[in-house]
Enzyme design. Structure first.
Site, PDB file in Angstrom:
ATOM      1  N   SER A  76       0.823  -1.199   0.000  1.00 31.08           N
ATOM      2  CA  SER A  76       0.000   0.000   0.000  1.00 31.08           C
ATOM      3  C   SER A  76       0.869   1.265   0.000  1.00 31.08           C
ATOM      4  CB  SER A  76      -0.930  -0.065   1.211  1.00 31.08           C
ATOM      5  OG  SER A  76      -1.947   0.882   1.100  1.00 31.08           O
ATOM      6  N   ASP A 198     -10.081  -4.037  -5.849  1.00 26.19           N
ATOM      7  CA  ASP A 198      -9.521  -3.340  -4.691  1.00 26.19           C
ATOM      8  C   ASP A 198     -10.096  -1.924  -4.639  1.00 26.19           C
ATOM      9  OD1 ASP A 198      -8.037  -2.091  -2.749  1.00 26.19           O
ATOM     10  OD2 ASP A 198      -6.080  -2.682  -3.544  1.00 26.19           O
ATOM     11  N   HIS A 226      -7.636  -5.409  -0.466  1.00 30.37           N
ATOM     12  CA  HIS A 226      -6.443  -4.566  -0.481  1.00 30.37           C
ATOM     13  C   HIS A 226      -5.252  -5.247   0.189  1.00 30.37           C
ATOM     14  CE1 HIS A 226      -4.204  -0.925  -0.912  1.00 30.37           C
ATOM     15  NE2 HIS A 226      -4.039  -0.756   0.382  1.00 30.37           N
TER      16      HIS A 226
END
Lengths: 244, 367
Positions: A76, A198, A226
């Site tokens: 991320s 996502d 995610h």
């Protein structure tokens, strides 16, 4: 091989992936300052107001360990923290793996990030409603003994505990970041792992990152959500193995 | 379906006092109970097979993906989190939810069950509490900043006020060497008196401001230094600055007094100054300092009109000013600060007032 977690949790994010690589690589796991078992007293509001502050920490860890040509695996927002660290310390990292990256979360003129400014503000407010196992009573025990997380174990949610104020600040710096201009400056082999569904980092966003990084490789995972590193670790491991 | 049976599990599922939803590992809805459909206004077709996060507001979606989903994978459950669903009409529905993973024998996640409780009022109440907390925190931060500025201002002010006074005093002393006439000596004595009173006022004002804003009066105690010499000095100064007035002093100090001498000097100066201002001008001010019964006792007495009953209560409050001629008018801080100094020494300051005399008595433990 350095594993960096994203917004919302800590190094536990890598618990199903890292052990596989621990044999062939010297693996490094860490919590960003303000998350997990990090020393909250080291949290500096102004330093961590930008992702560069987090990248400086990565570089510091790398220097301390004498890393050369290492693999940086970022989940991320840590994908972009890695992108910045690569620029800050040439030679330290030889390969970059980005899991669910986004160069910018908020929509812009001709760019779709997936979020509006207002939605991010709502998120910051909403975070206040969920204390994530953090309470003012427990804070001193947790803060004073970062190496003894069992002290806080009677709390329901013992993973991913963070000081709510720091969590909010990290959310702000994450979701308001814009690293589109940094993509072209990444000059090491890069693998982008993109989930097929996502809401945080959509396929378009992942493709944008892939197109922006010269010579990068894109693998679309079957996994949804995610956090494929938790929900589909085997797929993530397999994809990483083709690259490293 | 007329008679509902107590052991009908389908009925229990559908009409439970909470919403139920079962998710597949890809986050899509496999089952949803009638209660949740009723709350959200969606039909089963609209919900089943769709990603659960699609029925949350944007903040909820991000939270689900970054917090709830990872925690479920790690610990298998997540209890008591707040989440907002969006109804078919587009309205937000505030919920409190708990989720549990269903796993096979090998620990592999098969599905996730979520129980949702409508908590609109509770969440609203929490929001209110959070807002109140934020407002209070902001107010406190602002106050702290102001108070720091004020502290700095007071320190600078004290310094700037004392400097010119020191010059006046030094100037008067130099002139005193060449003074020849009685008139000149009188004017110079008056100057000294004014300087002393002014210096006392500045000390009081600064102490008051600090005492109120900071942590009260801080003492620099010393049990070995003699108290009597300090008392002599203070009273001599007061005599000098009040020509024509009589100050009688009596000492019986035969034990060390563990006090801050400068502060006790200030206390005496304030009490005697007060007696000179308010007492009968044709009667002496009587100071008595003794050590007895493990106590240090210091009293200051004067004759004249007794203090009115109504004034007695407010005597030690800041800015209280009795009836007094204008030239002696102070800020009304002298007695207040004297009482604060007494308190800092774990002692007390009391007053008795009759037609015979008005007496302030300071008592502190010798220890």
């Amino acid at each position: 091989m350095v594993f960096a977690h994203g917004f919302g949790c800590d190094q536990n994010m890598w618990r199903f992936v890292e052990p596989t690589f621990a044999g062939d690589f010297k693996t490094v796991l860490f919590d960003h300052v303000g998350a997990g078992g990090s020393d909250l007293k080291a949290y500096d509001r102004s330093k961590y107001a930008t992702l560069a502050g987090y990248a400086d920490d990565v570089v510091e860890i790398g220097r301390e360990l004498g890393l050369k040509d290492a693999v940086f695996v970022g989940h991320s927002v840590s994908s972009m923290i890695g992108a910045l660290a690569v620029q800050k310390a040439p030679g330290m990292f030889g390969k970059l793996v980005m899991v669910g990256p986004s160069a910018r979360y908020i929509d812009d003129d001709n760019y779709v990030g997936g979020f509006s400014e207002q939605q991010i503000e709502e998120l910051l407010q909403f975070l206040d409603s969920n204390h994530m196992g953090w309470s003012a009573q427990m804070a001193p025990a947790i803060m004073g003994n970062p190496d003894r997380p069992e002290l806080g174990e009677e709390l329901t949610n013992s993973f991913c505990r963070t000081d709510p104020e720091i969590a909010k600040a990290f959310a702000r710096v994450t979701f308001k970041s814009d690293n589109r201009a940094d993509l072209a400056k990444i000059d090491i082999p890069t693998l982008v792992l993109q989930c097929s569904e996502d809401v945080i980092a959509s396929k378009e966003v992942g493709e944008f990152v892939h197109r922006g990084i010269p010579g990068s490789e894109l693998i679309i995972l079957e996994a949804t959500g995610h956090c494929p590193n938790l929900s589909a670790p085997d797929e993530v491991i397999a994809a990483m193995k083709t690259f490293v | 379906m007329d008679s509902r049976r107590i052991d009908d599990f389908q009925d229990m599922f559908d009409n439970a006092p909470c919403g139920y939803v079962t998710l597949l590992t890809n986050g899509r809805i496999a089952r949803v109970n009638r209660k949740l459909l009723g709350w959200t206004g969606h039909t089963p077709d609209q919900m089943i097979g769709k990603p659960f996060s699609g029925f949350l507001n944007m903040a909820g979606r991000i939270y689900y993906e970054t917090h709830i989903a990872p925690l479920l994978r790690m610990q298998g459950f997540f209890d008591g989190f707040a989440i907002d669903m969006v109804t078919a009409a587009g309205e937000h529905l505030q919920m409190i939810a708990s989720a549990t993973d269903g796993r096979d024998a090998g620990g592999k996640t098969l599905f996730t069950r979520i129980a949702l409780i409508k908590a609109v009022d509770r969440r609203l109440y929490e929001r209110g509490l959070l807002e109140a907390r934020d407002t209070a925190a902001m107010g406190l931060a602002r106050e702290r900043e102001n108070s720091e500025l004020r502290e700095q201002f007071i320190a600078v002010l004290g310094h700037d006020l004392r400097n010119p006074l020191a010059s006046i005093s030094a100037g008067a002393r130099i002139l005193g060497r060449d003074a020849t006439t009685e008139k000149q000596h009188q004017i110079l004595a008056m100057l000294e008196t004014t300087v002393m009173r002014m210096a006392g006022l500045i000390d009081n004002v600064l102490d008051f401001a600090r005492g109120r804003l900071g942590g009260g009066i801080i003492l620099d105690r010393n049990a070995n230094a003699p108290v009597e010499r300090m008392l002599h000095q203070v009273i001599d100064e007061l005599r000098l600055s009040s020509p024509g007035r009589q100050i009688e002093a009596e000492y019986a100090i035969d034990a060390p007094v563990n006090c801050d001498r400068i502060r006790i000097g200030q206390l005496v100066s304030n009490l005697v100054g007060n007696a000179l201002s308010h007492g009968a001008t044709n009667e002496p001010v009587r100071v008595r300092a003794v050590t007895e019964d493990g106590l240090f006792k210091l009293s200051v007495a004067n004759g004249g009109e007794p203090i009115p009953e109504a004034a007695m209560e407010k005597l030690f409050e800041p800015f209280f000013r009795g009836e007094v001629r204008a030239s002696r008018q102070g800020l009304g801080l002298g007695l207040h600060i004297a009482s604060q100094i007494a308190k800092a020494h774990e002692g007390s300051l009391n007053v008795t007032s009759t037609v015979e005399e008005t007496r302030f008595t300071f008592v502190m433990p010798l220890r």
